[in-house]
Write an enzyme that holds these catalytic residues in place. Structure first.
Site, PDB file in Angstrom:
ATOM      1  N   GLY A  79      25.707 -27.375  71.610  1.00 28.45           N
ATOM      2  CA  GLY A  79      25.823 -25.924  71.674  1.00 28.45           C
ATOM      3  C   GLY A  79      26.046 -25.249  70.338  1.00 28.45           C
ATOM      4  CB  ILE A  80      28.068 -22.241  69.529  1.00 28.29           C
ATOM      5  CG1 ILE A  80      27.342 -21.295  70.495  1.00 28.29           C
ATOM      6  CG2 ILE A  80      28.486 -21.484  68.270  1.00 28.29           C
ATOM      7  CD1 ILE A  80      28.211 -20.176  71.018  1.00 28.29           C
ATOM      8  N   GLY A  81      28.690 -25.153  68.364  1.00 30.54           N
ATOM      9  CA  GLY A  81      29.304 -25.990  67.332  1.00 30.54           C
ATOM     10  C   GLY A  81      28.279 -26.844  66.621  1.00 30.54           C
ATOM     11  CE1 TYR A 111      35.079 -18.765  77.652  1.00 28.51           C
ATOM     12  CE2 TYR A 111      34.150 -16.841  78.748  1.00 28.51           C
ATOM     13  CZ  TYR A 111      34.176 -17.719  77.689  1.00 28.51           C
ATOM     14  OH  TYR A 111      33.299 -17.539  76.653  1.00 28.51           O
TER      15      TYR A 111
END
Length: 269
Positions: free
Chosen positions: A26-28, A163
């Site tokens: 993902g983003i990481g 969340y």
């Protein structure tokens, strides 16, 4: 030439090494790819060591950078302390706190332990890791912190209450420390994307139509890092941001409830 010089400025101010959490996908992972391409040495943190090791070898081979791997669960006590101890001699000038997870559905249908673990990963570990690394950055008079917020950080969201609360915390935390740390030469950026196609969405059970790519989020964030503040990568994030800002708080919460109900209905279809 302009893009290359901009990337050089990022490396010269925030290098030579960056620590990225949630780096396995993902983003990481997109941040890890982008930073390696700019010549940053990396420390990659995530739970899945096999995936991290494969990524580390690939980035080192393609970009000629040094990549260290730390496998650990950020919800577990002692994990951040271990990370800080193992990076004590690493010149980390940039922290990208991308690790996190979410859930979707009625609050009472969620596992309480998992919801509490979400708070540990999304909030507690962010505070501990930021404090530890920024203390070191302050000694050198420069550095950067990228914290992953969300477009949902600006109001409560029924059916994803824990969340959105964690992301509201991250957003407020980033805004607060940014003022404190700017005089010390440290830039803080909150990144508030809308829906993103990533492993995060899969773990939360969300179906994101018109989702942004992780690569776009990383690219936009790094371009905004030097000025700090808050950035909303992608057209959808900007559109949702403007739509919600004109509504009173209670109106935003009800809009978010309808969005989450729609996501649940799509998941069941």
């Amino acid at each position: 030439m302009g893009r290359l010089s901009g990337e050089c400025r990022v490396k010269s101010r925030f290098g030579p090494a960056a620590l990225v959490t949630g780096a396995s996908d993902g983003i990481g992972r997109a941040f890890a790819e982008a930073l390696a391409a700019q010549g940053f040495d990396l420390v990659l943190v995530a739970r899945r060591e096999t995936v991290l090791q494969a990524l580390a070898r690939d980035l080192a081979d393609r970009h000629g950078v040094t990549v260290d791997v730390i496998a650990g669960d950020l919800s577990a006590p002692g994990t951040v302390a271990d990370i800080l101890e193992r990076t004590a001699r690493t010149p980390v000038g940039l922290l990208v706190a991308s690790a996190g997870f979410g859930s979707i559905g009625p609050f009472l249908s969620q596992d309480a332990a998992s919801e509490a673990s979400m708070v540990d990963v999304n909030c507690r570990s962010v505070v501990e890791l930021t404090h530890g690394l920024v203390t070191r950055m302050a000694r050198t008079g420069e550095g950067g912190v990228v914290l992953l917020s969300s477009i949902s950080a600006f109001s409560g969201a029924p059916y994803s209450s824990t969340y959105t609360a964690t992301k509201g915390f991250v957003q407020c935390f980033a805004e607060g420390i940014a003022i404190e740390l700017r005089p010390l030469g440290i830039s803080v950026l909150a990144v508030a994307p809308g829906p993103v196609s990533s492993g995060f969405a899969a773990r939360a059970g969300m179906l994101a139509g018109r989702a942004e790519t992780p690569e776009t989020v990383a690219r936009v964030a790094l371009a905004a890092l030097q000025r700090g503040g808050t950035v909303r990568p992608g057209i959808l994030a900007k559109l949702l941001g403007w739509m919600l800002v004109v509504l009173p708080r209670w109106g935003r919460v009800r809009i978010m409830a309808q969005i989450k109900k729609g996501e649940i209905a799509k998941a069941k279809a």
